[in-house]
Design a protein around this motif. Structure first.
Motif, short mmCIF file in Angstrom:
data_model
loop_
_atom_site.label_atom_id
_atom_site.label_comp_id
_atom_site.label_asym_id
_atom_site.label_seq_id
_atom_site.Cartn_x
_atom_site.Cartn_y
_atom_site.Cartn_z
N ASP A 104 -5.36 -2.75 -6.89
CA ASP A 104 -5.29 -1.33 -7.24
C ASP A 104 -4.98 -0.43 -6.04
O ASP A 104 -4.49 0.67 -6.21
N TYR A 105 -5.30 -0.88 -4.83
CA TYR A 105 -5.24 0.03 -3.68
C TYR A 105 -3.83 0.55 -3.41
O TYR A 105 -3.66 1.72 -3.09
N ASN A 106 -2.83 -0.34 -3.54
CA ASN A 106 -1.46 0.11 -3.26
C ASN A 106 -0.72 0.55 -4.52
O ASN A 106 0.28 1.25 -4.44
N CYS A 140 -16.81 -4.06 4.09
CA CYS A 140 -16.35 -4.62 5.37
C CYS A 140 -14.92 -4.18 5.66
O CYS A 140 -14.45 -4.28 6.79
N GLU A 141 -14.21 -3.70 4.61
CA GLU A 141 -12.81 -3.29 4.84
C GLU A 141 -12.71 -2.08 5.77
O GLU A 141 -11.63 -1.78 6.27
N VAL A 142 -13.83 -1.37 6.00
CA VAL A 142 -13.74 -0.23 6.92
C VAL A 142 -13.37 -0.68 8.34
O VAL A 142 -12.88 0.11 9.14
N PHE A 213 -19.58 -8.20 2.92
CA PHE A 213 -18.48 -9.07 3.35
C PHE A 213 -18.26 -10.13 2.27
O PHE A 213 -18.99 -11.12 2.21
N ASN A 214 -17.33 -9.91 1.39
CA ASN A 214 -16.94 -10.86 0.33
C ASN A 214 -18.10 -11.60 -0.31
O ASN A 214 -18.29 -12.79 -0.12
N TRP A 215 -18.88 -10.84 -1.08
CA TRP A 215 -19.98 -11.42 -1.87
C TRP A 215 -19.33 -12.07 -3.10
O TRP A 215 -18.49 -11.44 -3.77
N ALA A 238 -11.89 -14.78 -8.83
CA ALA A 238 -11.50 -14.80 -10.24
C ALA A 238 -10.04 -15.21 -10.41
O ALA A 238 -9.69 -15.89 -11.38
N CYS A 239 -9.18 -14.82 -9.45
CA CYS A 239 -7.76 -15.26 -9.52
C CYS A 239 -7.70 -16.79 -9.50
O CYS A 239 -7.05 -17.41 -10.34
N PHE A 240 -8.38 -17.38 -8.52
CA PHE A 240 -8.33 -18.84 -8.38
C PHE A 240 -9.05 -19.54 -9.54
O PHE A 240 -8.59 -20.58 -10.03
N SER A 241 -10.15 -18.96 -10.03
CA SER A 241 -10.85 -19.54 -11.18
C SER A 241 -9.91 -19.56 -12.38
O SER A 241 -9.82 -20.55 -13.11
N LEU A 250 -2.75 -22.54 -7.68
CA LEU A 250 -3.39 -21.36 -7.10
C LEU A 250 -2.37 -20.68 -6.19
O LEU A 250 -1.72 -21.36 -5.38
N LYS A 251 -2.25 -19.36 -6.32
CA LYS A 251 -1.21 -18.64 -5.58
C LYS A 251 -1.71 -18.21 -4.20
O LYS A 251 -2.69 -17.45 -4.12
N LEU A 252 -1.05 -18.68 -3.16
CA LEU A 252 -1.43 -18.30 -1.79
C LEU A 252 -0.55 -17.16 -1.31
O LEU A 252 0.65 -17.34 -1.10
N VAL A 253 -1.17 -15.99 -1.15
CA VAL A 253 -0.43 -14.81 -0.73
C VAL A 253 -0.06 -14.95 0.76
O VAL A 253 -0.93 -15.18 1.60
N ASP A 254 1.24 -14.80 1.05
CA ASP A 254 1.75 -14.90 2.43
C ASP A 254 1.21 -16.14 3.15
O ASP A 254 0.80 -16.07 4.32
N PHE A 330 3.29 -10.51 -5.25
CA PHE A 330 1.97 -10.62 -5.87
C PHE A 330 1.29 -9.26 -6.07
O PHE A 330 0.76 -8.97 -7.14
N TYR A 331 1.34 -8.43 -5.00
CA TYR A 331 0.64 -7.14 -5.07
C TYR A 331 1.57 -5.94 -5.16
O TYR A 331 1.12 -4.84 -5.45
N GLY A 332 2.86 -6.13 -4.83
CA GLY A 332 3.80 -5.01 -4.81
C GLY A 332 3.90 -4.36 -3.44
O GLY A 332 3.26 -4.79 -2.48
N ASP A 336 -1.10 -4.81 2.54
CA ASP A 336 -1.32 -5.27 3.92
C ASP A 336 -2.64 -6.01 3.86
O ASP A 336 -3.30 -6.00 2.81
N ASP A 337 -3.08 -6.65 4.95
CA ASP A 337 -4.28 -7.47 4.82
C ASP A 337 -5.16 -7.40 6.06
O ASP A 337 -4.67 -7.16 7.17
N SER A 338 -6.45 -7.65 5.87
CA SER A 338 -7.36 -7.89 6.99
C SER A 338 -7.14 -9.33 7.40
O SER A 338 -7.10 -10.21 6.54
O1 LIG Z 1 -4.62 -15.12 -6.08
C1 LIG Z 1 -4.89 -14.70 -4.94
C2 LIG Z 1 -5.77 -13.59 -4.69
C3 LIG Z 1 -6.01 -13.19 -3.38
N1 LIG Z 1 -5.43 -13.85 -2.34
C4 LIG Z 1 -5.76 -13.50 -0.93
O2 LIG Z 1 -7.14 -13.76 -0.75
C5 LIG Z 1 -7.72 -12.86 0.21
C6 LIG Z 1 -8.97 -12.25 -0.36
O3 LIG Z 1 -8.65 -11.43 -1.44
P1 LIG Z 1 -9.71 -10.60 -2.30
O4 LIG Z 1 -9.02 -10.24 -3.58
O5 LIG Z 1 -10.99 -11.29 -2.45
O6 LIG Z 1 -9.91 -9.25 -1.50
P2 LIG Z 1 -10.16 -8.90 0.03
O7 LIG Z 1 -11.08 -9.85 0.69
O8 LIG Z 1 -8.84 -8.73 0.70
O9 LIG Z 1 -10.81 -7.47 -0.13
C7 LIG Z 1 -12.06 -7.31 -0.76
O10 LIG Z 1 -12.95 -7.25 0.27
C8 LIG Z 1 -14.04 -6.42 0.31
C9 LIG Z 1 -14.24 -5.46 -0.84
O11 LIG Z 1 -14.36 -4.15 -0.39
C10 LIG Z 1 -13.33 -5.53 -1.97
O12 LIG Z 1 -13.99 -6.19 -3.00
C11 LIG Z 1 -12.00 -6.10 -1.67
O13 LIG Z 1 -11.27 -5.05 -1.08
C12 LIG Z 1 -6.59 -11.89 0.57
O14 LIG Z 1 -5.99 -12.34 1.76
C13 LIG Z 1 -5.60 -12.02 -0.56
O15 LIG Z 1 -4.28 -11.74 -0.19
C14 LIG Z 1 -4.59 -14.96 -2.58
O16 LIG Z 1 -4.05 -15.55 -1.64
N2 LIG Z 1 -4.35 -15.33 -3.87
#
Ligand SMILES: O=c1ccn([C@@H]2O[C@H](COP(=O)(O)OP(=O)(O)O[C@H]3OC[C@@H](O)[C@H](O)[C@H]3O)[C@@H](O)[C@H]2O)c(=O)[nH]1
Ligand SMILES: NC(=O)c1ccc[n+]([C@@H]2O[C@H](COP(=O)([O-])OP(=O)(O)OC[C@H]3O[C@@H](n4cnc5c(N)ncnc54)[C@H](O)[C@@H]3O)[C@@H](O)[C@H]2O)c1
Length: 389
Positions: A104-106, A140-142, A213-215, A238-241, A250-254, A330-332, A336-338
């Motif tokens: 949703d962010y972008n 943790c995204e801050v 941090f990613n609960w 949930a995507c991977f599940s 399972l789709k690996l982004v970048d 995948f996201y449009g 960008d990513d942490s």
């Molecule tokens: O199907 C997918 C989904 C996600 N991903 C990647 O998996 C990583 C984790 O993705 P998540 O969807 O869990 O989201 P992120 O860890 O990036 O951010 C999350 O972190 C902290 C919270 O504030 C939010 O719940 C969310 O922003 C990212 O690098 C994403 O690009 C995949 O490779 N494939």
């Protein structure tokens, strides 16, 4: 509560029963926190949300032992005049409400910013004006990206913890450019943190800020087409599940190179309960809540989830379990990513003595057992439906 024994805080003082106004109680974290509070404490919960599916089991009449301790209010905090009254009725407000899925962010940056900043503003103001304690959920995204991510790939300083471990009181917040709308969420969360902190400094607001941090665990997000929109993109668990349940790669982004540390929801909820019951140790603090020992790349997470799912479902993995996709696909535009997220645990350790316990393997095993039990039949039915001619 399991028994009638008086609960003591970390300093040995009896804990008085509280009324807690929990906003966003119907979500993933809220549902686990409600369960914990009802099961193990005498506290009362005013549960506010637009949905209650994930806490229905706590609201049903046959759970009457809890009936007097949880009250659901279907409220959208964007526009509901009952909010201030509920904050006033409570001793403590916990704000979990947010749009918090990266897809949703972008693509919906305005909704994201409104949800995470504008809609949270009145909650902070009502707490401050009425001298009520606030536990605000940030993220943790801050922290954004690590300092080390700006060094060349093979630079030795990338191995130095000073260049990647994230500390509440010293790490900077490093976001991408404005066109990278991914950071709309992190930026809104950062500004609301600053506002909460300033209310504390100038007006004496008693606050605690939580940076999860990613609960992960049961009830996180939704399975597209089953209990959420078919085109929806939830967070990675949930995507991977969903992919595993549908026997898709399972789709690996970048390339799945980003790194994350995952913490089990039940461990993390223990930390929140300590904050609730130890205000003197938690007020005025910002807490990282994560598990620095559970670090993996997203590719490693995919491999582990594939292995664990095979074990719990008894199904052999498909021939090509993963596939690479670009983030644009995948996201449009504007994603960008942490790069890496290791929480420093000094402050939460010192103030609350909290440590996470569950290994990544164990938490995936219990979570994927839940996913299989909850969704496998429904997914099977949905994929075997005859196509209308
Ligand atoms: O199907 C997918 C989904 C996600 N991903 C990647 O998996 C990583 C984790 O993705 P998540 O969807 O869990 O989201 P992120 O860890 O990036 O951010 C999350 O972190 C902290 C919270 O504030 C939010 O719940 C969310 O922003 C990212 O690098 C994403 O690009 C995949 O490779 N494939
Ligand atoms: N799960 C994580 O790992 C994680 C990581 C970092 C930050 N957080 C933060 O923790 C909080 C809770 O996250 P979650 O994972 O439980 O998310 P979630 O989406 O499952 O829960 C959020 C809940 O808030 C409700 N909500 C949203 N807007 C609302 C509104 N206007 N009025 C009333 N209710 C509203 C939603 O309906 C939902 O039930 C969020 O603030 C999120 O940013 C979570």
């Amino acid at each position: 509560m399991a028994n009638g024994a008086v609960r003591l805080d970390l300093d040995g003082r009896p804990i008085k029963p509280l009324t807690i106004c929990m906003i966003g109680a119907g979500g993933f974290i809220g549902s686990h926190l409600c369960e914990k509070l009802l099961n193990e404490t005498p506290h009362k919960v005013l549960a506010l949300d637009v949905y209650n599916d994930k806490i229905k089991h706590l609201l049903e009449p046959d759970t009457s032992e809890w009936a007097e301790r949880i009250q659901f209010h279907r409220i959208n905090i964007k526009h509901d005049s009952r909010l201030e009254g509920l904050v006033k009725m409570a001793d403590l407000t916990i704000n979990l409400a947010a749009i918090c899925t990266p897809a949703d962010y972008n693509t919906r940056p305005l909704d994201t910013i409104y949800s995470n900043f504008i809609d949270a503003l009145p909650v902070v103001k009502y707490c401050s004006d009425n001298k009520k304690r606030l536990i605000h959920f940030s993220t943790c995204e801050v922290y954004g990206k690590t300092i080390g991510s700006f060094l060349p790939k093979d630079h030795p300083l990338r191995q130095d913890p000073d260049f990647y471990v994230l500390k509440e009181d010293t790490s900077p917040c490093i976001f991408g450019s404005i066109e990278k709308q991914r950071w709309s969420y992190a930026c809104a969360k950062q500004l609301i943190e600053r506002l909460v902190y300033a209310e504390g400094a100038e007006n004496g607001l008693e606050f605690t800020i939580v940076r999860p941090f990613n609960w992960i665990g049961p009830r996180m997000d939704f399975i597209p087409g089953i209990d959420g929109p078919s085109e929806g993109v939830p967070r990675v668990l949930a995507c991977f599940s969903n992919n595993l349940l549908r026997r898709e790669p399972l789709k690996l982004v970048d390339g799945g190179e980003s790194q994350r540390t995952f913490v089990y929801i039940k461990d993390a909820i223990e930390a929140v309960l300590l904050m609730i019951e130890n205000p003197e140790r938690a007020n005025g603090h910002i807490f990282n809540v994560g598990n620095p020992n559970n670090e993996v790349t997203v590719r490693q997470l995919a491999e582990m989830m594939t292995q664990v799912y095979s074990k719990v479902s008894g199904e052999t993995a498909i021939e090509s379990p993963t596939i690479d996709v670009s983030s644009k696909e995948f996201y449009g535009e504007g994603y960008d990513d942490s790069d890496k997220r290791i929480p420093d645990m000094t402050i939460i350790n010192r103030q609350l003595g909290w440590n996470p316990k569950t290994s990544l393997w164990d938490l995936l095993e219990s979570t994927l057992t839940y996913q299989h039990r909850t969704y496998a039949e429904a997914v099977k039915k949905s994929t075997s439906k005859p196509v209308a001619s």
